[in-house]
Structure formats: C-alpha cells, structure tokens
Enzyme design. Structure first.
Site, mmCIF file in Angstrom:
data_model
loop_
_atom_site.group_PDB
_atom_site.id
_atom_site.type_symbol
_atom_site.label_atom_id
_atom_site.label_comp_id
_atom_site.label_asym_id
_atom_site.label_seq_id
_atom_site.Cartn_x
_atom_site.Cartn_y
_atom_site.Cartn_z
ATOM 1 N N SER A 159 -9.850 1.925 2.826
ATOM 2 C CA SER A 159 -8.971 2.710 1.997
ATOM 3 C C SER A 159 -7.929 1.888 1.235
ATOM 4 O O SER A 159 -7.373 2.372 0.260
ATOM 5 C CB SER A 159 -8.230 3.734 2.855
ATOM 6 O OG SER A 159 -7.351 3.092 3.763
ATOM 7 N N SER B 222 -10.153 -0.381 7.013
ATOM 8 C CA SER B 222 -9.524 -0.195 5.698
ATOM 9 C C SER B 222 -8.804 -1.421 5.134
ATOM 10 O O SER B 222 -8.377 -1.394 3.984
ATOM 11 C CB SER B 222 -8.535 0.975 5.742
ATOM 12 O OG SER B 222 -9.221 2.196 5.720
ATOM 13 N N LYS C 256 0.859 -1.181 0.000
ATOM 14 C CA LYS C 256 0.000 0.000 0.000
ATOM 15 C C LYS C 256 0.904 1.243 0.000
ATOM 16 O O LYS C 256 1.923 1.259 0.700
ATOM 17 C CB LYS C 256 -0.893 -0.017 1.249
ATOM 18 C CG LYS C 256 -1.922 1.114 1.308
ATOM 19 C CD LYS C 256 -2.808 0.992 2.549
ATOM 20 C CE LYS C 256 -3.894 2.069 2.585
ATOM 21 N NZ LYS C 256 -4.750 1.968 3.791
#
Lengths: 96, 483
Positions: free
Chosen positions: B151, B175, B76
């Site tokens: 997210s 997330s 990420k």
C-alpha cells in the site's frame, strides 16, 4: 456462492455500511470467493495449539497509572467534527 | 543530488557545500515537475518544508549536527501530521487535519529531517497496487503503465523518482517490501513493536509496523535509528535499547548462515528464481553459508492473514462513524442512516470488502471457526519460523512472485490481488523484521530479494544487506528520465 444476498445484507447491517444495488452483486461474489479461499484453514489440525496472543513471546499489554496526562484540547479536536454545537457533537434526534 | 545517499547528502550539508534550503528547493522543484505524471504525492507541504529547511540550517549554524539534519523526506499519508491533512488515501478523511503528530513524525522532525509532503497510498493501507486510493493510482517510474505496488506505493514511487532522499511507510502484510521491490528501492520492516504506532492510522493492530524506504541499507540504518525506540503512547511499543545500527555495519559476513526458503521457490518464475540464486552466490563469496529450509505451514499465510487482518480492520475502522471527525453524508434521516451512508459513501470498495469480511469472521457463530482458528494457525507459522532460526541466522527468498503488473490488471479479482503478498505476509504474522533489496531485473522491471530475521535482528539484517550492496550495484539503478 457460499454467501447469499441476504447474508451480505446482514453483514453490511452489522458493519453499519450502506451497500447500493449496483454494489450488491459484486460483494456477494467477492465475499463468497474470500470465504471459500479461507475455508482451507478448517482442514488444518490445530488440536492443542493455543491461539496466538501476541507476536512477541512474553510480551503483554502494558498498563499505565491512572493519571491525567492530557490537557483539555476539545476545541482543537472538534474542528474536525462535521457538526458541533456548544462543544457537543450534533447527531439526528435519537430520543423522541 | 536526488540520487545521492543520505550519507552523501549529509556530508555536503556538513561541509557547507549546500544548505538544507537549497537541497529542499531542489527536491520541491522535481516534485512540482515530475509528480503530476506519477501521482505519488497527494499533499505537498511546500511552505512547511522551506520553513523546516531554514530551521535545520539555523540549527547547523548554531553548532548542531546529525545524519538527518536538513535531509528531505516524504511521509506516507497514514502518519498523522499536525496542521496538515492526513487522509489515509480515503474520502473518509479527505477533510481531516490532524491535531497532533505521530511519534514517527515528531522523532524524524526532532532529528532535523524536512517533510516535503504526504504520499499517496492504498485506502487505509488496504491494497497491493496503490489502485484503491481515493486520489487515484500511483504510476511506477520504471514504466508509467505499471503499478508501483502498495500500500505504500506513493512513498516507493516518490523515492524511486528522486522526489525525496527517503520516505516512510507502513507494512501490515508487505506494504513496504512489495512496493520497494517493484520500484527498485530498499524497503525495511522492523520487528513488531520496534517503532511506535502512535499516530499511525490503525489497519490491523497486531500486524502494523512502520518502516523505511531508502536508496541503500546504510540509509535504512540511519533512518531506523531515528525512528526506533520505546514510546509510552503505544501500548505495544517494546521497551528495549536500540542498537547503533550504522555503527554495526561492515562486520564480515563470514560464517553467516542463510536459509533458502523452499516454499518460496515452488512455482516461481525461473528468471526470478535465478536472480535470488545469483544473490546467494554473492553472499557465499562474502563468506556466508547457505542451506535449504522448509516452513511447512508458511503456505497457509495468505488465508490466515485474510481472516486476522480484516477482523482487526473491521474493529479499528468502526471509529469512523460520521460523528466526531471525517466524512458525514448529507441530510441523514436518523442515526442509523447517518452511520450507514457516511460509511458507505466515505469508504471505497476494497475497504468495505475488508470491513465486511472481518465483520463476518467475527460474527456470532463464526468466531471460533475463523478468527480463533486463524490465530492458532498463526501460532503454527510463527513456530515454524522459530524452529528455522535455531539453525540459520536469516532466511532469503523473493519479495514478490512477479515484477510490477499493469494498472487495472488485477482490480476485479481480490484473491489474485491478495496473492501478491504471498512472500511477505509470513513476517507480519510472526512479527519478524524483514528487508527487501533490489537484486536485478525481469522484463526491464526491478525485482527484490527479501531477508527475514528473528525478532530484533534489525542489526544483522542491515549488515547482511549492506554487505550485499558493497559488491552489487542494483540499488544504484535509476529509472530512465529520473536520473
């Protein structure tokens, strides 16, 4: 609306955020909605409840010895800076 | 090859049936071919990946072995990676090349994992649909008109599409678990403090925790093993031994007590509820016992979170000032203008909304009414969980109220968007470990079930998840076109 345009202006100033004319009505509306949404919390009885200090029981913020552990890497760090001169960060004049 | 588990790939690497370089090239080819339609990866690191793969192959030739040696992953873009742009999905950091590695990144690299690239994400991890990214929305590989969740939507979509063998994520209010559920993969959020936050760009420091996206619970155990552990560079990192997660898998589930979270079933779509009850039936067949459990303060999770998280965000994001790194506006007329326009232009709409919410709840005269009050209610919610764990080993419920929704459907209404995380936020407020597992389909889209355990119960959560995956195959389903 629980917040006025003046409220949002003040919040934006405290947060050091420019809010444009087009953005302003959107924020007045959505921030008011959020303030209304969290207002539910006021109705909860929290007498004698201590505010949570840490997610883990008994954990506290650890301190480390005050020793130098890092080497000087300012040149590398300052490569990400918008403006640098003589290893100093350059900003608009703040003292007349 | 891209649908195999880490364990299966490791066997092929160990047996010299394939090299890490060949495996890496296989994933890189998929990435360049499939990513344009998905927008899951924003910074491919092709040369670095091939160099790391060659290094892993050399380590293996020199006699080294390990479950992640030569296995390709995607990070990420919230994790700092030395010499590689680390944008956090924001214009503010579009030009930021990190001068150091996050601990998660360096640990996985030391274990031999190969970084293929950095994944798209909601800006500064603020969002539940991956639509707040400066780099545009991520598409869900199960249906390109749907969101992948957020997210960590890029990591979830990339794994579901077979662009990597696993991916990293962060979970502040769901997330990892929410996008894992919406893309049909396993998402694991460890206990607060179990994995180092060093070099993980901060959103809400008392809630943020790094975790994993994998194809199975067994893979999650392998990756978590490499990520977890004490780090002196993170002042909230917990100094406590890491158990042998993989070695503990396979223990019988007989006698396991699972609590059905009543609050999660009120108003839940019947089809979604039926999937959770079907999963419960599987757990009972494996010897677990189930009972209903009530956490009366849990429905307060979302409003509590939307005071605590924005407050911490407004404080954390004050570092982006247009002076030391990140975006700076053109021709500032004075210092105040520099701050306001750099931040006003560098941050997107949702990030600014959260900064202002946080600034408001922390401002003079409002602190007690909002932030302090929320921290008291957070204690009540945490106490509810603690009491529940006196009678059950773990809790079960759905991960999300609905399957993936259409791109654009909720962008204009922040409250509706915030309610996506209604089932996941509780674990963050209480710092608990939790996992989302694929458990079936609604409208041909994957759904997830969630298991939540007491602090440091990673081992028993992984074991229960692994047990479930031995008798079900929901986690082996692949979206059409990506098999």
């Amino acid at each position: 609306m629980s917040l006025t345009r003046q409220d949002v202006d003040k919040i934006a100033h405290l947060a050091r955020l420019q809010v444009t004319e087009q953005e302003m009505p959107v924020y007045v509306k959505s921030l008011s909605a959020i303030v209304d949404f969290v207002a539910e919390l006021a109705r909860v009885d929290t007498q004698d409840i201590a505010p949570m200090a840490h997610p883990l029981v008994g954990q506290h913020q650890r301190l480390r010895p005050d020793e130098i552990t890092e080497s000087d890497r300012h040149e590398q760090y300052q490569r990400n800076a918008p403006r640098v001169q003589a290893a100093l960060y350059v900003v608009p004049r703040v003292i007349e | 090859m891209h649908t195999l588990s880490i364990g299966e790939l490791a066997q092929k690497l160990a047996a010299k049936q394939i090299s890490s370089l060949e495996l890496t090239d296989h994933f890189l080819e998929r990435l360049s071919r499939l990513n344009p339609a998905l927008n899951a990866v924003i910074t491919p690191t092709v040369d670095l990946a091939r160099a790391q793969a060659a290094a892993a192959d050399r380590r293996r030739s020199a006699g080294e072995s390990g479950p992640l040696l030569g296995i390709p992953l995607i990070h990420k873009d919230i994790f700092c990676t030395e010499g590689v742009r680390t944008s956090c999905g924001s214009r503010m950091l579009d030009n930021f090349v990190s001068p150091y590695d996050a601990t998660v990144v360096s640990r996985l690299r030391c274990a031999g994992a190969v970084m293929l690239g950095k994944s798209n994400m909601d800006e500064f991890a603020m969002g539940s649909s991956n639509e707040t990214s400066y780099y545009g929305p991520v598409k869900n590989p199960w249906d390109l008109t749907k969101v992948p969740g957020g997210s960590s939507g890029g990591s979830a979509a990339a794994l579901a599409a077979g662009l990597a063998a696993f991916a990293t994520g962060t979970d502040t209010g769901g997330s990892i678990r929410q996008p894992a559920a919406l893309t049909g993969v396993v998402g694991f959020k460890p206990t607060y403090g179990r994995v180092s936050r060093y070099g993980m760009i901060a959103f809400a420091s008392s809630l943020d925790q790094a975790g994993t996206f994998t194809r199975s619970a067994q893979d999650a155990a392998i990756v978590l093993q490499a990520m977890a552990g004490f780090d002196p560079k993170d002042s909230t990192s917990v100094d406590r031994p890491v158990p042998d997660y993989q070695g503990l898998l396979g223990a019988p589930l007989k006698g396991l007590k699972i609590g059905l979270l009543q609050e999660f079933f009120e108003g839940l779509d019947e089809r979604n509820g039926a999937l959770i009850h079907a999963a419960l039936a599987e757990f009972r067949k494996l010897g677990a016992t189930t009972c209903e459990v009530s956490l009366p303060n849990l429905p307060l999770s979302v409003p509590t979170y939307y005071v605590v998280a924005p407050a911490e965000c407004s404080s954390n994001l004050s570092r982006f000032d247009g002076v030391r790194f990140g975006y700076r506006c053109e021709d500032p007329k004075d210092l105040m203008d520099l701050y306001k326009r750099s931040r006003g232009e560098g941050f997107g709409a949702e990030v600014k909304r959260r900064i202002m919410t946080g600034t408001y709840v922390l401002s003079a005269g409002y602190y007690d009414a909002y932030y302090l009050k929320a921290q008291k209610i957070r204690q009540l919610i945490t106490d509810d969980f603690r009491r529940a764990f006196e009678s059950v080993d773990m809790l079960i419920g759905p991960t999300t109220p609905t399957p993936a929704f259409a791109i654009g459907a909720k962008v204009d209404d922040p409250i509706t968007m915030y309610l996506n995380d209604i089932y996941t936020i509780g674990a963050n407020l209480a710092g608990l470990p939790a996992v989302s597992l694929p458990c079936g389909f609604v409208d041909s889209l994957p759904m997830g079930l969630q298991l939540v355990g007491p602090h440091f119960a990673e081992d028993s959560l992984l074991n229960a998840a692994h047990g479930y995956q031995q008798v079900t195959d929901w986690h082996r389903r692949t979206p059409a076109g990506y098999a």
